[in-house]
Motif scaffolding. Structure first.
Motif, PDB file in Angstrom:
ATOM      1  N   ILE A  41       0.820  -1.205   0.000  1.00  0.00           N
ATOM      2  CA  ILE A  41       0.000   0.000   0.000  1.00  0.00           C
ATOM      3  C   ILE A  41       0.854   1.255   0.000  1.00  0.00           C
ATOM      4  O   ILE A  41       0.420   2.318  -0.450  1.00  0.00           O
ATOM      5  N   HIS A  49      -4.065   0.560  -5.034  1.00  0.00           N
ATOM      6  CA  HIS A  49      -3.946   1.375  -3.828  1.00  0.00           C
ATOM      7  C   HIS A  49      -5.317   1.679  -3.233  1.00  0.00           C
ATOM      8  O   HIS A  49      -5.515   1.582  -2.022  1.00  0.00           O
ATOM      9  N   LEU A  52      -6.649  -1.473  -1.472  1.00  0.00           N
ATOM     10  CA  LEU A  52      -5.989  -1.750  -0.197  1.00  0.00           C
ATOM     11  C   LEU A  52      -6.370  -0.714   0.859  1.00  0.00           C
ATOM     12  O   LEU A  52      -6.583  -1.044   2.033  1.00  0.00           O
ATOM     13  N   ARG A  53      -6.455   0.527   0.458  1.00  0.00           N
ATOM     14  CA  ARG A  53      -6.806   1.580   1.405  1.00  0.00           C
ATOM     15  C   ARG A  53      -8.239   1.396   1.911  1.00  0.00           C
ATOM     16  O   ARG A  53      -8.518   1.582   3.103  1.00  0.00           O
ATOM     17  N   ASN A 185       1.948  -6.724   2.633  1.00  0.00           N
ATOM     18  CA  ASN A 185       1.307  -5.561   3.233  1.00  0.00           C
ATOM     19  C   ASN A 185       1.309  -5.636   4.752  1.00  0.00           C
ATOM     20  O   ASN A 185       1.440  -4.613   5.436  1.00  0.00           O
ATOM     21  N   HIS A 301      -1.846   9.299  -0.863  1.00  0.00           N
ATOM     22  CA  HIS A 301      -0.909   8.425  -0.154  1.00  0.00           C
ATOM     23  C   HIS A 301      -0.621   8.928   1.265  1.00  0.00           C
ATOM     24  O   HIS A 301       0.367   8.509   1.869  1.00  0.00           O
TER      25      HIS A 301
END
Length: 356
Positions: A41, A49, A52-53, A185, A301
């Motif tokens: 991530i 991304h 995963l977030r 992760n 991010h």
């Protein structure tokens, strides 16, 4: 340095541009995090991304952090219970390095008794990402040890009721995460998800204890733990640099940047930009503009666990002031070190239960 295709940005506006602009990416096949751990991530872009977030955000969001405050306090109280009184103790090794790992064990459903081993095993990986430890062989050996541990203690048990662990394990078992993706992760979470709080805790305590008059204000209730932590994180942030890379040919501050150019983004200098913060080199708790800092990055991010990390530090500072009103440094004020992750190497303190 144009010959190396590497640049650095320091002003608030330029940092904001790089962190928020689609012209810059966190993804690069030779990024140190990928060499040491693999894609995660930290350094993948959409759609991975975003996926995963979305997976990890709910247990790390504001409502969940508020709900977990009692658990944070319990972890902190147990750590402080074991500290010696009226004799020197290193708060970095005794508290700061253990607190976030014990919290992440709680969040992932890992045995609390593993926290010290996990912290010790994660340190060479953090040092490699910090560029203070250059051995990729050592870093990967630690990654493999962490993966072996996770295979036994995270993936093997049939049930996991922990707030974050249950979501990750369910996504893996339902096919939303491959085994390798879940492993890498989780390792990154154990490393980067804790080292930032280690640094933030150490830097905040150093800021306060180096200013006895401010620590006394904290003890007396004139200074809130939240204000002390927020200003300390601006003044000496846990992460000083984050890397970005140009997706295509672009331009920044009038300088042409070819595709693939590395741009080191200095969060620390942006947080002391005099165009944004008055008297930026002074530690002044109670500022009204701290919502604009880049303590935990910014944009897509930005650190997904920043709220949890800040809550841990606030609870720690509050407990220290309540339990040890006479705490004082043992020796000269510490200095922070590190290229990416900055923190005191040691923080020697004498804990006293009576105010001076």
């Amino acid at each position: 340095m144009p010959s190396l295709k590497t640049y650095a940005v320091f002003t608030y506006d330029d940092v904001h541009t790089v962190l928020s602009g689609r012209e810059f990416t966190a993804e690069h096949q030779f990024r140190s995090s990928r060499r040491a751990v693999g894609p995660s991530i930290l350094d993948v872009e959409d759609p991975d991304h975003r996926r995963l977030r979305h997976l990890v955000h709910p247990p790390l969001g504001l409502s969940s952090v508020r709900a977990n405050r009692p658990a944070l306090r319990a972890v902190i109280e147990r750590l402080l219970d074991g500290l010696p009184v009226d004799e020197p103790v290193d708060l970095m090794s005794a508290v700061a390095e253990l607190l976030p790992m014990q919290v992440i064990c709680h969040m992932l459903g890992l045995p609390a008794s593993s926290a010290r081993w996990l912290a010790r095993t994660s340190q060479p990986l953090a040092a490699y990402l910090d560029e203070t430890e250059k051995s990729l062989v050592v870093a990967r050996a630690c990654r493999d040890a962490l993966i072996h541990y996770l295979d036994e203690h995270f993936f093997a048990p049939p049930d996991n009721p922990a707030p974050l662990g249950s979501r990750i394990l369910t996504a893996f078992r339902d096919g939303g995460l491959s085994l390798r993706e879940a492993q890498e992760n989780l390792v990154m979470l154990l490393v980067v998800g804790t080292v930032t709080t280690v640094c933030g805790s150490g830097n905040t305590l150093a800021c306060l204890l180096s200013r006895p008059e401010q620590y006394a204000r904290l003890v007396d209730g004139e200074l809130s733990a939240h204000d002390a932590v927020a200003e300390s994180l601006r003044y000496e942030p846990p992460v000083h640099f984050v890397p970005r890379f140009c997706r295509d040919d672009t331009e920044l501050a009038g300088i042409p940047l070819p595709r693939g150019t590395a741009v080191n983004v200095c969060l620390a200098s942006a947080n002391r930009d005099p165009a944004m913060f008055g008297s930026p080199d002074d530690w002044l708790p109670g500022r009204t503009d701290l919502q604009r800092t880049f303590v935990f990055g910014y944009g897509r991010h930005g650190c997904v666990g920043g709220l949890l990390g800040e809550a841990e530090i606030v609870e720690l500072v509050d407990a220290m002031a309540r339990r040890f009103p006479g705490a004082r440094l043992h020796g000269p004020p510490p200095t922070s070190a590190g290229w990416v992750f900055r923190r005191p190497e040691t923080l020697m303190v004498v804990l006293e239960k009576e105010a001076p």
